[in-house]
Design an enzyme around this catalytic site. Structure first.
Site, PDB file in Angstrom:
ATOM      1  N   ASP A  70       6.408   8.350   7.335  1.00  8.66           N
ATOM      2  CA  ASP A  70       5.000   8.598   7.416  1.00  8.66           C
ATOM      3  C   ASP A  70       3.815   7.715   8.803  1.00  8.66           C
ATOM      4  OD1 ASP A  70       6.583   6.688   6.310  1.00  8.66           O
ATOM      5  OD2 ASP A  70       5.357   7.369   4.283  1.00  8.66           O
ATOM      6  N   GLU A 129       0.061   8.102   1.063  1.00 13.70           N
ATOM      7  CA  GLU A 129      -0.415   7.146   0.704  1.00 13.70           C
ATOM      8  C   GLU A 129      -1.830   7.539  -0.503  1.00 13.70           C
ATOM      9  OE1 GLU A 129       0.618   4.275  -0.371  1.00 13.70           O
ATOM     10  OE2 GLU A 129       1.685   3.615   1.359  1.00 13.70           O
TER      11      GLU A 129
END
EC number: 3.5.1.47
Length: 376
Positions: A70, A129
């Site tokens: 990520d 997130e």
């Protein structure tokens, strides 16, 4: 691997430019510029929004092995005092995604020069997130074309020392959901409360009632969390609040419990509307599916690490942490593991400073495992 310090330097470069979900334009360009420096003979590179897919063609491929990293940061103001601290005010790589990217680039670099037998797919995913990049990336045409037969990922763990990883088969991370509740009543003068419907009082009552859900509606042998982290309402001290907003999070260890918790929240909010003569609206925001590790692949990986590396393996407990990698594991066999980085400050903390020696550990470990797995 030669010059592993190169990937520490890359991590520091990336640490300076944290960007929020689907705004990772500088990050994407940095990654693309680096990937372009590698031998291109076996590489296929495709972009998706602010993410990147990199396929490394194997020498005798029979399957595709995926690795996901990520790439987004958090809306946190950095307080580390590091010389390479964030240059983007109010944003920080406070969850270690700068580590995740530099490790992925290290592994990619090795296989660009030394291709494995099978195809490898490196997935640089935005918006972990929030609002969530894994599910739409999984559903993209590129991922469907290059869908891996298995996929893995790691996450830094400040509580474990460098040279340690931690994981387990089955449930590793919880089901998570954001929670936003807006309450609208009738404002008025503070001296005449009987002529108004006070949403501050309503919000306080609602918070108390929500806390009864876990204690009275969830199996005691299961686990769930409802946390209200923020309440806002009103304008000044002598005006009864017409509006109030609750912001929180829900965590459960089973999909069934998440459904039950939400049903109870909705029932309680309906009661609040009647009892306090107001209007209410619920928004669950971003929702992440549980990270559920494939039993056979996870145990095989743990055995490999124990038998073929100097890295210590810890069989950990499941955590209430949320991770949208769970969506990928729901469709593709694989696993996630914690990487020890030995920091006194935890994830999402403004002073998080992971030990950079863990980058070396992870790159060596993943190269060894992926070479071994691809040769099977």
């Amino acid at each position: 691997m030669e010059q592993l310090s190169r990937f520490v330097s890359i991590r520091r470069d990336l640490h300076k430019i944290p960007e929020l979900g689907f705004q990772e334009f500088k990050t994407q360009q940095y990654l693309l510029d680096y990937i372009q420096t590698l031998p291109q003979e076996r590489l296929e590179v495709k972009t998706w929004k602010t993410g990147i897919f990199v396929k490394v063609r194997g020498t005798e491929p029979t399957k595709i092995i995926g690795y996901r990293a990520d790439i987004d940061g958090l809306p946190v103001s950095e307080e580390t005092g590091l010389p390479f601290a964030s240059e983007h005010e109010g944003k920080m790589h406070a969850c270690g995604h700068d580590f995740h990217m530099s490790i992925a680039l290290g592994v990619l670099t090795y296989f660009a020069y030394h291709p494995a037998k099978d195809d490898l797919l490196f997935v640089f995913q935005p918006a972990e997130e929030g609002p969530g990049g894994a599910l739409p990336m999984l559903e993209s045409e590129i991922m469907q074309q290059w869908k891996p037969d298995m996929i893995i990922a790691l996450h830094i763990a400040p509580e474990y020392p460098v040279g340690t990883i931690a994981t387990k088969e089955g449930l590793l991370f919880a089901n998570t959901s954001e929670l936003f509740i807006d309450l609208k009543g009738k404002g008025g003068h503070a001296a005449f409360p009987h002529l108004a419907n006070d949403m501050v009082v309503t919000a306080c009552s609602l918070v108390t009632q929500l806390q009864s859900i876990v204690s009275r509606n969830v199996d005691p042998l299961d686990s769930a969390v409802i946390t209200i982290g923020k309440i806002s309402g009103g304008t000044v001290q002598n005006v009864i609040a017409e509006h109030a907003r609750l912001e929180g999070t829900i965590r459960t260890l089973s999909a069934e419990s998440m459904k039950k918790v939400k049903e109870r929240i909705e029932a309680i909010v309906k009661g609040i509307e009647i009892g306090y003569q107001c209007e209410a609206a619920i928004d669950y925001g971003s929702m992440y599916y549980q990270v559920y590790n494939d039993e056979q692949l996870t145990n095989e990986f743990m055995s490999f690490v124990n038998e073929h590396t100097n890295v210590e393996v810890v069989r950990c407990k499941e955590a209430m942490t949320g991770e949208d990698f769970g969506y990928m594991l729901a469709q593709i066999p694989g696993f996630m593991f914690w990487l020890g980085v030995d920091s006194p400050y935890g994830l999402h903390h403004s002073k998080l400073n992971p030990d950079e020696r863990a980058i070396d550990t992870a790159i060596h470990l993943l190269i060894s495992y992926l070479e071994w797995k691809a040769a099977q």
